[in-house]
Structures are given as C-alpha cells and as structure tokens.
Enzyme design. Structure first.
Site, short mmCIF file in Angstrom:
data_model
loop_
_atom_site.label_atom_id
_atom_site.label_comp_id
_atom_site.label_asym_id
_atom_site.label_seq_id
_atom_site.Cartn_x
_atom_site.Cartn_y
_atom_site.Cartn_z
CE LYS A 14 16.95 -53.30 -28.19
NZ LYS A 14 16.82 -54.77 -28.22
NE ARG A 89 23.48 -55.36 -27.73
CZ ARG A 89 22.63 -54.99 -28.70
NH1 ARG A 89 22.45 -53.73 -29.00
NH2 ARG A 89 21.94 -55.91 -29.33
NE ARG A 128 15.27 -58.55 -36.72
CZ ARG A 128 15.68 -57.98 -35.58
NH1 ARG A 128 14.98 -57.00 -35.04
NH2 ARG A 128 16.76 -58.41 -34.97
NE ARG A 134 20.22 -57.57 -37.81
CZ ARG A 134 19.92 -57.14 -36.59
NH1 ARG A 134 19.00 -56.19 -36.45
NH2 ARG A 134 20.52 -57.63 -35.54
NE ARG A 146 21.42 -60.91 -32.50
CZ ARG A 146 20.51 -60.91 -33.47
NH1 ARG A 146 20.56 -61.83 -34.43
NH2 ARG A 146 19.57 -59.99 -33.50
P1 ADP Z 1 19.44 -56.85 -31.82
O1 ADP Z 1 18.93 -55.96 -30.73
O2 ADP Z 1 18.34 -57.45 -32.65
O3 ADP Z 1 20.44 -57.88 -31.36
P2 ADP Z 1 21.11 -54.71 -32.88
O4 ADP Z 1 20.88 -54.18 -34.23
O5 ADP Z 1 20.82 -53.81 -31.72
O6 ADP Z 1 20.22 -56.02 -32.85
O7 ADP Z 1 22.62 -55.23 -32.71
C1 ADP Z 1 23.18 -56.13 -33.61
C2 ADP Z 1 24.62 -56.45 -33.21
O8 ADP Z 1 25.41 -55.24 -33.23
C3 ADP Z 1 24.82 -56.99 -31.79
O9 ADP Z 1 24.61 -58.39 -31.73
C4 ADP Z 1 26.28 -56.58 -31.52
O10 ADP Z 1 27.19 -57.43 -32.16
C5 ADP Z 1 26.39 -55.23 -32.19
N1 ADP Z 1 26.05 -54.13 -31.24
C6 ADP Z 1 24.97 -53.30 -31.32
N2 ADP Z 1 24.96 -52.44 -30.29
C7 ADP Z 1 26.05 -52.74 -29.53
C8 ADP Z 1 26.59 -52.22 -28.31
N3 ADP Z 1 25.98 -51.21 -27.66
N4 ADP Z 1 27.73 -52.77 -27.83
C9 ADP Z 1 28.35 -53.77 -28.47
N5 ADP Z 1 27.89 -54.32 -29.60
C10 ADP Z 1 26.75 -53.81 -30.14
#
Ligand code: ADP
Length: 193
Positions: A14, A89, A128, A134, A146
């Site tokens: 994404k 999400r 990654r 991270r 996740r």
């Molecule tokens: P990825 O898509 O690789 O899991 P992101 O950078 O989008 O990584 O998200 C990393 C973490 O941030 C998620 O696992 C969650 O803990 C938190 N997070 C991100 N966006 C949201 C959201 N919309 N609602 C709740 N938690 C979120």
C-alpha cells in the site's frame, strides 16, 4: 474531490503504491501507521498510547485512531482528495470516515484492495524488517498476529464498501509498475459508471 481507500493486508504494498498515486493524481496521502510512528518518534502522548498496541501487532483503539485521522483531514481543506492507507481498519472507523467526508460534502470514491497471499506477505515483511527499523516487522509471531487481526477486524471493511458498490480487488503480485497500472485503470473507472 476523489478519495481513495488503499486496502490490503500488511505488506501488500500500500505504501509503495500510495507514493505513485499521490504523484499522478495530486492527492494527500494519509497513512495512520506512519502517523503513529511519527508520534512515537516524537515521544508524544499519542505515541505513548499507540506503542504497546503496535508492538503486539494489535490495533490501536478506534477512539484514538479516529481522532488522529480527523485532525489530519481537517488540516487539508483545499486538497483535491485523499488516499487513505491503513485506514479504515475496522467497521467503526469506516463509519466515522464516511460521516467525516459527508460533513465535508464528499465521500469515498472507491476502495482498492491489493490481493497478495499470506506466505508472500510474511516473507516481504520479514525482509523489510531487516532494514525498516520497525520492531513489528522483525518477529514472525507479531507479523502473523497482524495478519490474523487483518482477517478478523479489517477484512469486513471490504464487504462494508462492497455493499455500496465501491470495493475493487487487483492482483498485488508483479512489478511496481504493473501494479500501478492496474490501480490507475481502477481509479480512472471511478465516476464513469
Ligand atoms: P502494516 O500495514 O504493514 O501493518 P501500518 O504501518 O499500516 O503497517 O500499521 C502498523 C501498526 O499501526 C498496526 O499494526 C496497528 O497497530 C497500528 N495502526 C495503523 N493504522 C491503524 C488503524 N487504522 N487502526 C488501528 N491501529 C492502526
């Protein structure tokens, strides 16, 4: 305005594709994951709140996430539109996003899901993790958590927009350019049907 939701499991590409779309369509990119990482690196209260959830591969509570997203949207009243990446999400996040956009006289044009299988994304995220710094990318159990959270809490958001005729799926495998072209084809179909 054209507001897109870029959707798909963690590691589906994404962020990479958002970079292409903002350039092509002049949209504001909002990644809730990036916003949380920014808050954590600046040791803010919001960052402290998010840290433990993120480290465990769990979602940050909706109340925290929705407030942060709303603030970010409010900062760009003049934009031609947004790309939402990693948001919504959960179903309550989707409902909050719709209400926010309606209050601004606009709406989600469409959700585009990048389709990539579980084993491929686990491998991509662990790779990654070797360079991203991270913590949540380095541990296979956290990565799988996740993905499980994605299946149980996030995948229903696809159906939520599908019921409104707004959900689309594209193949997330191939070169970055191949996927960008598939995405553009979908974006350009918006408003034509
Ligand atoms: P990825 O898509 O690789 O899991 P992101 O950078 O989008 O990584 O998200 C990393 C973490 O941030 C998620 O696992 C969650 O803990 C938190 N997070 C991100 N966006 C949201 C959201 N919309 N609602 C709740 N938690 C979120």
């Amino acid at each position: 305005m054209i507001n897109l939701v870029l959707f798909g499991p963690p590691g589906s590409g994404k962020g990479t594709q958002a970079a292409f779309l903002i350039e092509k369509y002049r949209l504001i990119h909002i990644s809730t994951g990036d916003l949380f990482r920014y808050e954590m690196s600046h040791h803010t209260k919001l960052g402290q709140e998010a840290r433990a959830y993120m480290a465990k591969g769990e979602l940050v509570p909706d109340s925290v996430t929705i407030g942060m997203l709303r603030n970010k949207v409010e900062k760009h009243p003049e934009t031609q539109g947004f790309i939402f990446d990693g948001f919504p999400r959960t179903i309550p996040q989707a409902e909050a996003l719709d209400a926010l956009l309606i209050s601004k006289g606009t709406e989600v044009a469409g959700l585009i899901s990048l389709d990539v299988g579980e084993e491929e994304i686990v491998q991509r995220i662990l790779l990654r993790g070797q360079t991203s710094g991270r913590a949540d990318d380095n541990d296979e159990a956290t990565v799988r958590k996740r993905i499980a959270v994605y299946q149980s809490e996030t995948a229903p958001v696809f159906d939520y927009y599908a019921e409104k005729g707004k959900s689309h799926i594209i193949n997330g495998l191939g070169t970055i350019d191949d996927i960008a072209e598939r995405l553009s084809d979908v974006v350009e179909s918006f408003g034509k049907d």
